[in-house]
Design an enzyme around this catalytic site. Structure first.
Site, mmCIF file in Angstrom:
data_model
loop_
_atom_site.group_PDB
_atom_site.id
_atom_site.type_symbol
_atom_site.label_atom_id
_atom_site.label_comp_id
_atom_site.label_asym_id
_atom_site.label_seq_id
_atom_site.Cartn_x
_atom_site.Cartn_y
_atom_site.Cartn_z
ATOM 1 N N ARG A 99 11.141 -29.959 -27.057
ATOM 2 C CA ARG A 99 10.728 -29.510 -28.255
ATOM 3 C C ARG A 99 12.397 -28.196 -29.068
ATOM 4 O O ARG A 99 12.519 -28.748 -28.397
ATOM 5 C CB ARG A 99 9.907 -28.191 -28.269
ATOM 6 C CG ARG A 99 9.027 -27.521 -29.691
ATOM 7 C CD ARG A 99 8.208 -26.454 -29.380
ATOM 8 N NE ARG A 99 7.118 -27.013 -28.747
ATOM 9 C CZ ARG A 99 5.975 -26.479 -27.221
ATOM 10 N NH1 ARG A 99 6.258 -25.269 -27.064
ATOM 11 N NH2 ARG A 99 4.988 -26.656 -27.489
ATOM 12 N N GLU A 130 0.771 -24.576 -15.578
ATOM 13 C CA GLU A 130 1.665 -26.154 -16.851
ATOM 14 C C GLU A 130 2.817 -25.899 -15.307
ATOM 15 O O GLU A 130 2.995 -26.903 -15.465
ATOM 16 C CB GLU A 130 1.798 -25.584 -17.779
ATOM 17 C CG GLU A 130 2.610 -26.774 -18.317
ATOM 18 C CD GLU A 130 2.970 -26.124 -19.961
ATOM 19 O OE1 GLU A 130 3.957 -26.776 -20.176
ATOM 20 O OE2 GLU A 130 2.839 -25.299 -20.287
#
Length: 178
Positions: free
Chosen positions: A23, A123
């Site tokens: 990101r 995750e």
């Protein structure tokens, strides 16, 4: 490390353990330089995901990036109080006006009343297996999560609401000048 400049605009890039971009944020204005950390501010900054999608943050933020700690702290000034989003991540580096770090999925969300929640454990487990995090790295990351929780509980540094408000005011003054 390149020469840092108060008031200068930097970008932020987070990566995954395998080196892929995760990101990017298009703005972080440097507000203050300390021996062990830097403080930045931004507001409604553009965020670009690894798949090319982009969006803007909804509120102003004050960001603490650490030179030796494996986390960063984002104080978010929302209408109903200051929230914190904390990433378990490598210490930052700065190259070509870009703040870079590796994000290790585990996150800590701290609410205005001091309550907190650890996020993204699934995750983390998935990426730990997929990208072969070593036992030593796993130990460091979990230890740093504990350190971060202790800082939040003790209301240290970034977790002092008035510090976040102070740096946001400083950010707004700098933005008006430029």
């Amino acid at each position: 490390m390149e020469k840092l400049e108060i008031g200068k605009r930097y970008e932020i890039q987070s990566y995954k353990h395998d080196g892929t971009i995760h990101r990017a944020w298009d703005e972080a204005v440097l507000l203050e330089i300390h021996d062990n950390y830097l403080i930045f501010g931004n507001d409604k900054t553009k965020v670009t995901e690894s798949d090319g999608r982009s969006w803007r943050t909804k509120e102003p933020a004050v960001l603490y990036f650490f030179k030796n700690s494996w986390f960063n702290i984002i104080g978010q000034l929302k209408k109903n109080g200051i929230y914190y989003y904390c990433n378990i991540a490598t210490p930052f580096i700065i190259e070509d006006n870009v703040i870079k770090y590796i994000d290790y999925d585990l996150d800590l969300r701290v609410f205005p009343d001091g309550a907190f929640k650890v996020l993204d454990r699934g995750e983390y487990a998935y990426h730990k297996e997929l990208m072969h995090y070593s036992d030593k790295l796993d130990f460091v990351l979990k230890g740093e999560l504990t350190n971060l929780i202790n800082m939040a509980r003790k209301k240290e540094l970034a977790f002092i609401h008035e510090n976040i408000r102070y740096y946001y005011r400083k950010y707004r003054k700098m933005k008006k000048k430029h």
